[in-house]
Scaffold this active site. Structure first.
Site, short mmCIF file in Angstrom:
data_model
loop_
_atom_site.label_atom_id
_atom_site.label_comp_id
_atom_site.label_asym_id
_atom_site.label_seq_id
_atom_site.Cartn_x
_atom_site.Cartn_y
_atom_site.Cartn_z
N LYS A 281 36.94 40.15 45.43
CA LYS A 281 37.42 41.31 44.69
C LYS A 281 38.68 41.88 45.36
O LYS A 281 38.85 41.74 46.57
CB LYS A 281 36.36 42.43 44.70
CG LYS A 281 35.10 42.16 43.92
CD LYS A 281 34.17 43.36 44.04
CE LYS A 281 32.85 43.12 43.32
NZ LYS A 281 33.01 43.12 41.85
N ARG A 355 24.13 38.25 37.49
CA ARG A 355 23.38 37.56 36.43
C ARG A 355 22.64 36.35 36.98
O ARG A 355 21.64 35.91 36.40
CB ARG A 355 24.33 37.16 35.30
CG ARG A 355 25.43 36.19 35.68
CD ARG A 355 26.58 36.18 34.70
NE ARG A 355 27.36 37.41 34.78
CZ ARG A 355 28.39 37.69 33.98
NH1 ARG A 355 28.75 36.83 33.03
NH2 ARG A 355 29.05 38.81 34.12
#
Length: 504
Positions: A281, A355
């Protein structure tokens, strides 16, 4: 410090308190005293409303004015909080009340000596109003002081606990206040966990926190460590966790009631810190990633509250816990994982890790044969783009289930919005080498695409809903109502309400 709450029926003017909180409505030339405020208003020469008008008060929602009582009432301070326009008929909206109570308590709690003893003379003529004031006040009094040092921290520590005196003669006010206290404690636990520095809450620490809650509330608990996860085929958790020196955990909590006829399962994303892995990130997107375990925190807190309340339902909660870090052992873009149950996933972006761990836990949760599965996760930045920072998204494989969950959130005054799971988005997750890819080839509809991915791990005959709380779980702006800066505990009350509804 802790916060206690008791219900009283005497006049707020006579209560031995450090401050009394009253409500005012907007309208006319001056703010108008709300139900519960009339005794205090009358105690002031010429009326408290006149004094507030001179101070510029309008009665707008969450507007707070603090003034010395100068002996007009027993408490030395009066806190007047706005409730907006008076309703044409019926009680004041519960959300307005709880936010007003929260705003008043935040103001008092910010003093060097803390809030102290506070009489709550806001509208509480019904049990619903009493519960709304109680939960708003308790949440507004919240403070995370674990890392605070210095004179102000010392003064607050010496001032003692916050005591709230709820003024209400409503039938079942005591019962409503007791439930509010349990829910507020649960939300505050979730906030504490989210606010904890990630070096102090690695996966093993979060599992230990779950152990403490289980011991305190009577929940059964099972913790799978990295060896058990590897041997059990939990490829999502092991894949995400393999880049960190702190190995992953899967925590299962269960509450059983002898009169229960239905079972609900909750699954929470517990990424204790998300660097993005090798798909790193940007620095500006990483500084609040200690909050990426907010879903697991909400499940843990909700399970503790369900047990404390003795809800007549069987409930199981799964915390899918890992730390997503870049290292020489981290998973790589284009790696293929085998999720629990056997389905394979091509990892195209290691920053879409939530996920992956959720897929493991979702498949495992269905082995408990639940009547409903609800997962809650800080899953996508796209949620903030779609719904902002205060409203979480609800998706489901059944419209009726989605509406049930949205209604449960609304009943607890948590802002939620129903969203679709468009079937055409599934093709974007096709992989040339595995059963499914973890991200789509295009960026559009990212929140919905993530929901479609999770749906692939839920059986067609299983009722399932997905809550994306990425924005509402962590308040990066200024405090408002009963919501502080930092962790919010978003979704916790919704999960508890779902369990209560299924108990019916």
């Amino acid at each position: 410090m802790s916060t206690s709450l008791s219900v009283h029926t005497e006049s707020p003017s006579s209560l031995d308190a450090d401050a009394v909180v009253v409500g005012y409505h907007s309208g006319g030339d001056a703010p108008e005293p709300a139900s519960g405020a009339h005794d205090v208003d009358a105690a002031f020469s010429g009326g408290l409303a006149r004094t507030l008008s001179l101070l510029g008060a309008s009665g707008a929602a969450e507007e707070v004015h603090t003034l010395a009582s100068l002996g007009a009432v027993r408490a030395p301070l009066v806190v007047a909080v706005g409730l907006g326009p008076a309703p044409a008929e019926g009680p004041v909206d519960s959300d307005v009340l709880s936010r007003a109570a929260g705003a008043a308590l935040r103001t008092l709690a910010s003093r060097p000596e803390g809030a102290g003893r506070v009489a709550l003379a806001l509208p509480s003529g019904t049990a619903e109003e009493a519960g709304a004031v109680a939960i708003g006040a308790r949440l507004g009094a919240y403070a995370f002081d674990r890392y605070r040092t210095g004179e102000q921290a010392r003064k607050k520590a010496e001032s003692g606990d916050t005591q709230l005196f709820l003024v209400s003669s409503a039938p079942e006010a005591e019962k409503a206040a007791e439930r509010a206290a349990v829910l507020a404690d649960a939300v505050c636990l979730a906030r504490d966990l989210v606010n904890t520095a990630p070096s102090d809450l690695v996966p093993e620490d979060l599992a230990a926190a779950a152990q403490e809650v289980a011991e305190r509330t009577g929940l059964e608990i099972e913790v799978l460590d990295e060896q058990a996860l590897s041997e059990g085929g939990y490829g999502g958790l092991t894949g995400v966790g393999q880049g960190s020196a702190n190995p992953p955990r899967l925590v299962r909590l269960s509450h059983s009631h002898p009169e229960a006829t239905r079972t609900v399962a909750f699954v929470g994303k517990g990424i204790t810190f998300d660097s993005g892995g090798l798909s790193l990130k940007p620095a500006g997107s990483m500084d609040w990633m200690k909050s990426d375990m907010a879903g697991a925190a909400s499940v843990l807190a909700a399970m503790g509250a369900i047990a404390t309340l003795g809800v007549k339902v069987n409930a199981v909660g799964y915390l899918a816990v890992a730390e997503n870090m870049p290292s020489g052992t981290a998973q790589r873009p284009s790696d293929v994982l085998t999720v629990y149950g056997g389905k394979t996933v091509e990892v195209l972006n290691t920053d879409a890790e939530g996920r992956l761990v959720m897929a493991d836990a979702l498949v495992r949760a269905q082995e408990d044969a639940p009547d409903l599965v609800v997962d809650i996760a800080t899953l996508t930045g796209a949620q903030l783009v779609a719904l902002g920072t205060r409203v979480f998204a609800v998706m489901a494989n059944d419209d009726a289930v989605r509406d049930e969950v949205v209604a449960a959130a609304g009943a607890e005054d948590e802002a939620a919005w129903p969203m679709p799971l468009p079937a055409e988005l599934r093709s974007g997750l096709d992989s040339s080498v595995a059963d499914i890819a973890n991200v789509a080839g295009e960026r559009w509809g990212g929140m919905l695409s993530a929901g479609v991915f999770l749906k692939e791990f839920v059986g067609e005959d299983v009722k399932w809903a997905h809550l994306d709380i990425a924005g509402p779980s962590f308040n990066q702006g200024g405090p408002h109502g009963y919501t502080p800066k930092g962790g919010t505990g978003s979704g916790t009350r919704t999960l508890i309400r779902i369990a209560e509804e299924y108990a019916k």
